[in-house]
Design a protein around this motif. Structure first.
Motif, PDB file in Angstrom:
ATOM      1  N   GLU A  34      -2.500 -24.429  -2.685  1.00 64.33           N
ATOM      2  CA  GLU A  34      -2.395 -23.019  -2.837  1.00 64.33           C
ATOM      3  C   GLU A  34      -1.724 -22.727  -1.369  1.00 64.33           C
ATOM      4  OE1 GLU A  34      -5.706 -21.156  -4.012  1.00 64.33           O
ATOM      5  OE2 GLU A  34      -5.685 -21.808  -6.220  1.00 64.33           O
ATOM      6  N   ILE A  35      -0.803 -21.801  -1.472  1.00 67.12           N
ATOM      7  CA  ILE A  35      -0.441 -21.489  -0.081  1.00 67.12           C
ATOM      8  C   ILE A  35      -0.524 -20.107   0.010  1.00 67.12           C
ATOM      9  CG2 ILE A  35       1.286 -21.261   1.716  1.00 67.12           C
ATOM     10  CD1 ILE A  35       2.559 -24.086   0.723  1.00 67.12           C
ATOM     11  N   ASP A  36      -1.462 -19.359   0.659  1.00 66.55           N
ATOM     12  CA  ASP A  36      -1.449 -17.797   0.961  1.00 66.55           C
ATOM     13  C   ASP A  36      -0.608 -17.444   1.789  1.00 66.55           C
ATOM     14  OD1 ASP A  36      -3.209 -17.879  -1.436  1.00 66.55           O
ATOM     15  OD2 ASP A  36      -5.210 -17.429  -0.304  1.00 66.55           O
ATOM     16  N   PHE A  37       0.293 -16.341   1.574  1.00 72.23           N
ATOM     17  CA  PHE A  37       1.388 -16.168   2.510  1.00 72.23           C
ATOM     18  C   PHE A  37       1.477 -14.508   2.704  1.00 72.23           C
ATOM     19  CE2 PHE A  37       3.979 -17.162  -0.892  1.00 72.23           C
ATOM     20  CZ  PHE A  37       4.924 -16.428  -0.637  1.00 72.23           C
ATOM     21  N   THR A  38       1.728 -13.835   3.657  1.00 71.03           N
ATOM     22  CA  THR A  38       2.162 -12.477   3.801  1.00 71.03           C
ATOM     23  C   THR A  38       3.664 -12.431   3.748  1.00 71.03           C
ATOM     24  OG1 THR A  38      -0.012 -12.043   4.835  1.00 71.03           O
ATOM     25  CG2 THR A  38       1.677 -10.276   4.967  1.00 71.03           C
ATOM     26  N   ALA A  39       4.242 -11.520   2.992  1.00 70.84           N
ATOM     27  CA  ALA A  39       5.460 -11.359   2.925  1.00 70.84           C
ATOM     28  C   ALA A  39       6.138  -9.669   3.294  1.00 70.84           C
ATOM     29  CB  ALA A  39       6.476 -11.957   1.707  1.00 70.84           C
ATOM     30  N   GLY A  40       7.248  -9.407   3.444  1.00 70.60           N
ATOM     31  CA  GLY A  40       7.391  -8.132   3.540  1.00 70.60           C
ATOM     32  C   GLY A  40       8.380  -7.803   5.095  1.00 70.60           C
ATOM     33  N   TYR A  41       8.784  -6.712   5.221  1.00 68.73           N
ATOM     34  CA  TYR A  41       9.543  -6.224   6.462  1.00 68.73           C
ATOM     35  C   TYR A  41       8.604  -5.497   7.498  1.00 68.73           C
ATOM     36  CZ  TYR A  41      13.875  -7.262   4.277  1.00 68.73           C
ATOM     37  OH  TYR A  41      14.988  -8.067   3.826  1.00 68.73           O
ATOM     38  N   GLY A  42       7.491  -5.084   6.877  1.00 65.48           N
ATOM     39  CA  GLY A  42       6.475  -4.301   7.820  1.00 65.48           C
ATOM     40  C   GLY A  42       5.508  -3.339   6.850  1.00 65.48           C
ATOM     41  N   ASP A  43       4.869  -2.589   7.595  1.00 69.02           N
ATOM     42  CA  ASP A  43       3.692  -1.642   7.084  1.00 69.02           C
ATOM     43  C   ASP A  43       4.467  -0.307   6.409  1.00 69.02           C
ATOM     44  OD1 ASP A  43       1.928  -3.593   6.887  1.00 69.02           O
ATOM     45  OD2 ASP A  43       1.582  -2.949   9.163  1.00 69.02           O
ATOM     46  N   SER A  44       5.911  -0.010   7.096  1.00 62.44           N
ATOM     47  CA  SER A  44       6.402   1.382   6.650  1.00 62.44           C
ATOM     48  C   SER A  44       7.480   1.308   6.199  1.00 62.44           C
ATOM     49  CB  SER A  44       6.211   2.103   7.923  1.00 62.44           C
ATOM     50  OG  SER A  44       7.208   1.799   8.760  1.00 62.44           O
ATOM     51  N   ALA A  45       8.113   2.332   5.589  1.00 64.92           N
ATOM     52  CA  ALA A  45       9.309   2.493   5.072  1.00 64.92           C
ATOM     53  C   ALA A  45      10.767   2.223   6.143  1.00 64.92           C
ATOM     54  CB  ALA A  45       9.817   3.769   4.525  1.00 64.92           C
ATOM     55  N   ALA A  46      10.155   2.690   7.240  1.00 66.51           N
ATOM     56  CA  ALA A  46      11.087   2.600   8.553  1.00 66.51           C
ATOM     57  C   ALA A  46      11.418   1.153   8.724  1.00 66.51           C
ATOM     58  CB  ALA A  46      10.728   3.139   9.917  1.00 66.51           C
ATOM     59  N   VAL A  58       0.917  -1.156   0.161  1.00 68.90           N
ATOM     60  CA  VAL A  58       0.026   0.075   0.093  1.00 68.90           C
ATOM     61  C   VAL A  58       0.892   1.366   0.005  1.00 68.90           C
ATOM     62  CG1 VAL A  58      -1.897  -1.006   1.093  1.00 68.90           C
ATOM     63  CG2 VAL A  58      -0.438  -0.078   2.451  1.00 68.90           C
ATOM     64  N   SER A  59       1.965   1.435   0.056  1.00 62.59           N
ATOM     65  CA  SER A  59       2.888   2.364   0.225  1.00 62.59           C
ATOM     66  C   SER A  59       4.471   1.948  -0.489  1.00 62.59           C
ATOM     67  CB  SER A  59       3.060   2.773   1.671  1.00 62.59           C
ATOM     68  OG  SER A  59       3.821   2.003   2.483  1.00 62.59           O
ATOM     69  N   GLU A  60       5.192   2.686  -0.650  1.00 63.54           N
ATOM     70  CA  GLU A  60       6.511   2.747  -1.225  1.00 63.54           C
ATOM     71  C   GLU A  60       7.714   2.761   0.041  1.00 63.54           C
ATOM     72  OE1 GLU A  60       7.232   1.376  -4.058  1.00 63.54           O
ATOM     73  OE2 GLU A  60       5.350   1.265  -4.534  1.00 63.54           O
ATOM     74  N   PRO A  61       8.727   1.874   0.052  1.00 61.89           N
ATOM     75  CA  PRO A  61       9.761   2.137   1.075  1.00 61.89           C
ATOM     76  C   PRO A  61      10.591   3.502   0.967  1.00 61.89           C
ATOM     77  CG  PRO A  61      10.244   0.427  -0.558  1.00 61.89           C
ATOM     78  CD  PRO A  61       9.033   0.855  -0.973  1.00 61.89           C
ATOM     79  N   VAL A  62      10.405   4.072  -0.225  1.00 61.25           N
ATOM     80  CA  VAL A  62      11.268   5.480  -0.600  1.00 61.25           C
ATOM     81  C   VAL A  62      10.097   6.253  -1.091  1.00 61.25           C
ATOM     82  CG1 VAL A  62      12.900   6.342  -1.897  1.00 61.25           C
ATOM     83  CG2 VAL A  62      13.298   3.980  -1.141  1.00 61.25           C
ATOM     84  N   SER A  63      10.146   7.607  -0.295  1.00 62.94           N
ATOM     85  CA  SER A  63       9.186   8.644  -0.805  1.00 62.94           C
ATOM     86  C   SER A  63       9.644   9.446  -1.936  1.00 62.94           C
ATOM     87  CB  SER A  63       8.846   9.379   0.404  1.00 62.94           C
ATOM     88  OG  SER A  63       9.951  10.256   0.840  1.00 62.94           O
ATOM     89  N   VAL A  64       8.809  10.324  -2.493  1.00 61.34           N
ATOM     90  CA  VAL A  64       9.251  11.216  -3.720  1.00 61.34           C
ATOM     91  C   VAL A  64       9.925  12.259  -2.850  1.00 61.34           C
ATOM     92  CG1 VAL A  64       8.380  12.850  -4.901  1.00 61.34           C
ATOM     93  CG2 VAL A  64       6.963  10.793  -4.960  1.00 61.34           C
ATOM     94  N   ASP A  65       9.889  12.612  -1.653  1.00 66.12           N
ATOM     95  CA  ASP A  65      10.829  13.446  -1.095  1.00 66.12           C
ATOM     96  C   ASP A  65      12.353  12.909  -1.024  1.00 66.12           C
ATOM     97  OD1 ASP A  65       8.981  15.575  -0.838  1.00 66.12           O
ATOM     98  OD2 ASP A  65       8.364  15.044   1.051  1.00 66.12           O
ATOM     99  N   ASP A  66      12.230  11.699  -0.480  1.00 67.52           N
ATOM    100  CA  ASP A  66      13.626  11.074  -0.430  1.00 67.52           C
ATOM    101  C   ASP A  66      14.216  10.974  -1.852  1.00 67.52           C
ATOM    102  OD1 ASP A  66      13.204  10.283   2.160  1.00 67.52           O
ATOM    103  OD2 ASP A  66      12.518   8.048   1.757  1.00 67.52           O
ATOM    104  N   MET A  67      13.543  10.856  -2.798  1.00 65.50           N
ATOM    105  CA  MET A  67      14.021  10.768  -4.177  1.00 65.50           C
ATOM    106  C   MET A  67      14.477  12.293  -4.469  1.00 65.50           C
ATOM    107  SD  MET A  67      14.621   7.932  -5.438  1.00 65.50           S
ATOM    108  CE  MET A  67      15.327   8.535  -7.115  1.00 65.50           C
TER     109      MET A  67
END
Length: 189
Positions: free
Chosen positions: A129-141, A10-19
């Motif tokens: 089928e295996i449904d799973f959730t991946a990622g480091y978390g919900d925010s860029a931090a 739902v979001s990106e790990p880098v913001s437009v301001d960071d870029m």
């Protein structure tokens, strides 16, 4: 074995301001283009490393259980296994009880161990089928700094070298990007 992104981040790990800071841009010029470069760079880095950065949902299709009923998931890090569905000859799916499987989050990539006798697929193709959730978390931090830096480097490279036919754009990638990707790549055995 096929994996499909079901729920994108739902979001990106880098913001437009960071870029903007990375590119030393002032003002709000080319905001849409920067957003597209960030999204594309994140997708490319995720594909190269086999890592999800921001929380996202995946579906992994298998024809049968592997030896020992231990399934190595194709994307890391795995946050949770949401559901395992096993199909019979008629294509009717049965959802396994969560007590019938265990997630090993300590492994990289994550592994799922299924109890013996729980859900024996009999369909010829895509038996489960295996449904799973991946990622480091919900925010860029939540995303490690080297992963965010690889996105900034690649997005900046694309921003500064927009013509695909130039020698510079074709011959080089940003300095250090290959190292950032290689040390974060999840190996599949």
């Amino acid at each position: 074995m096929t994996s499909v992104l079901v729920t994108p981040p739902v979001s990106e790990p880098v913001s437009v301001d960071d870029m903007r800071a990375q590119l030393r841009l002032s003002g709000s010029q080319e905001e849409n283009l920067l957003t597209e470069f960030i999204e594309a760079a994140r997708a490319q880095i995720e594909t190269e490393t086999r890592r999800a950065m921001i929380r996202q949902g995946w579906r992994f299709y298998l024809e049968a259980w592997p030896m020992g009923r231990v399934v190595t998931l194709p994307i890391a890090p795995v946050l949770s296994v949401n559901e395992i569905t096993v199909y019979d000859q008629d294509g009717t799916g049965t959802t396994l009880d969560p007590d019938d499987f265990t997630l090993d989050r300590g492994a990289c990539p994550g592994r799922v161990r299924v109890k013996l006798g729980a859900g024996i697929p009999t369909a010829q193709l895509q038996g489960l089928e295996i449904d799973f959730t991946a990622g480091y978390g919900d925010s860029a931090a939540d995303v490690p700094a080297p992963m965010r830096q690889s996105i900034r480097l690649l997005a900046a490279h694309w921003f500064e070298n927009r013509e695909a036919g130039t020698d510079l754009a074709m011959a080089s990638l940003p300095h250090g990007l290959d190292r950032l990707i290689s040390v974060n790549r999840v190996l599949l055995l």
